[in-house]
Enzyme design. Sequence first.
Site, PDB file in Angstrom:
ATOM      1  CB  CYS B 129       3.218  -2.534  -0.712  1.00  0.00           C
ATOM      2  SG  CYS B 129       5.058  -1.547  -1.435  1.00  0.00           S
ATOM      3  CG  ASP B 282       0.914   2.269  -6.833  1.00  0.00           C
ATOM      4  OD1 ASP B 282       1.773   2.602  -6.529  1.00  0.00           O
ATOM      5  OD2 ASP B 282       0.092   1.473  -6.165  1.00  0.00           O
ATOM      6  CG  HIS B 311       2.356   2.286  -3.267  1.00  0.00           C
ATOM      7  ND1 HIS B 311       2.084   1.321  -3.836  1.00  0.00           N
ATOM      8  CD2 HIS B 311       3.683   2.040  -2.406  1.00  0.00           C
ATOM      9  CE1 HIS B 311       2.512   0.134  -3.175  1.00  0.00           C
ATOM     10  NE2 HIS B 311       3.206   0.933  -1.882  1.00  0.00           N
TER      11      HIS B 311
END
Lengths: 93, 361
Positions: B129, B282, B311
């Site tokens: 991320c 995601d 995600h």
Amino acid sequence: MFWDAYKKSFDAWEKATADLMEVWLRSPLVLEPAGTMLTAAMKAKSMSDKASAMWWASLGLPTKRDQERTLHALNELESRLMDLEEQLDSKRG
Amino acid sequence: MIGLRKVAARLLGGRPPVGTTPAEEVIRENKWRLLRYRREGAPLKHRTPVLLVPSLINRHYVLDLLPGRSFAEYMVQAGHDVFLLDWGTPGPEDRFLTFDTICDRYLGRALRATCRAAGADKAHLLGYCLGGTLTTIHAAAHPERVASLVALAAPINFHDQGLLSIWTRSRAFDVDALVDAFGNAPWPLMQASFHLLKPTLNLVKLKQLVERSADDEFLDSFFAIETWGADNISFPGDCYRRYIRALYQGNELLQGSFTLSGRPVRLEDVRCPTLAVTFQHDHIVPPESCRVLLDRVGSEVTRQIDLSGGHVGAVVSRRAATGLWPQLSAWWAEHELAEAPKAPPARSKKRPDGDRARART
């Protein structure tokens, strides 16, 4: 039987609701007023914090911001020392 | 009824055993620390260490969720020397921490300490991320210590059609007012934004919980992920201001105008093997936002792994343990720099072929 029917109707409701909310959450008609209200609230908080800091400082006392700056400076100093240690180690090695 | 009893037992049973893989602290500075996972009998098959960099705003233990369900533990068992950067919890004084300090000084020191501890010249970098954005920027500015780069659901193109991108680019969003008011960007505000990305998600989770309440393995994962999801960290103020202005609003990384400590950051300077892992569902980092990295880097070897899932779920689920994790281990083994030390033969792990992976060389 009942559970299956419930699941199907829940899934249909959830998808429709999620899609609709996404449209709203993308819309400037929602974003602009929400952002403006949030910004106004944050500015009000800043002003109130500033006023209380000024009163605190008028008594000759360190403000929250002064303490934060000092702690940050100490952390920076620690970092610089670690940089120097690394440089010394690499020169020795 | 039995299922509901199990749910109640977990709710009353306290915190799940998250982040418990044994690790030692290699170095600590300000709030961050570098962890090295202990091998405890697992043979070291790959000399090049792996440094895992999670997001700044989430706890590191997403990569070490539960015993037997831990990404870090799996990699240790697969013979990798695994390090992890735990960002810690910023204090009020960290409002002055800049993006450059975090991405250049802290990440740089963690990478050097990783190499030093492992006795290697370079390390494999994995960023998850926002951690992937940081590692990509660092690898572009300081490519000398990076053996390979894995961008795991990492935002690179910030001008996508995702809600986060739209909100942060809205005229009404005043990042200065936020940082001036709170110092650090407060985690409850960020958590509320993430909930708003999919407002019905909690109801969907509740339905799932009722449906699968008799499944112990599901319940263990569910409560561990929920524990992690509710355990967020505030974003250091100055760093957040630059992150929003330069990356979300200016998209400077993709445009080539981003600088790190005054040094220009160009994605084409990333020359090590680069892997982008994207997830089709995601809703935080749309797949295209990460995949674009492969078009921009100067690497001769690039690959994309595109998986179904979201995600977080796609990184920590049971399916990840047989899909994503072996593929990442194989990627690092493939790009091993030094000769592997002699080790007793280990069980071979079959590479799954269920997910799409494409190579470009």
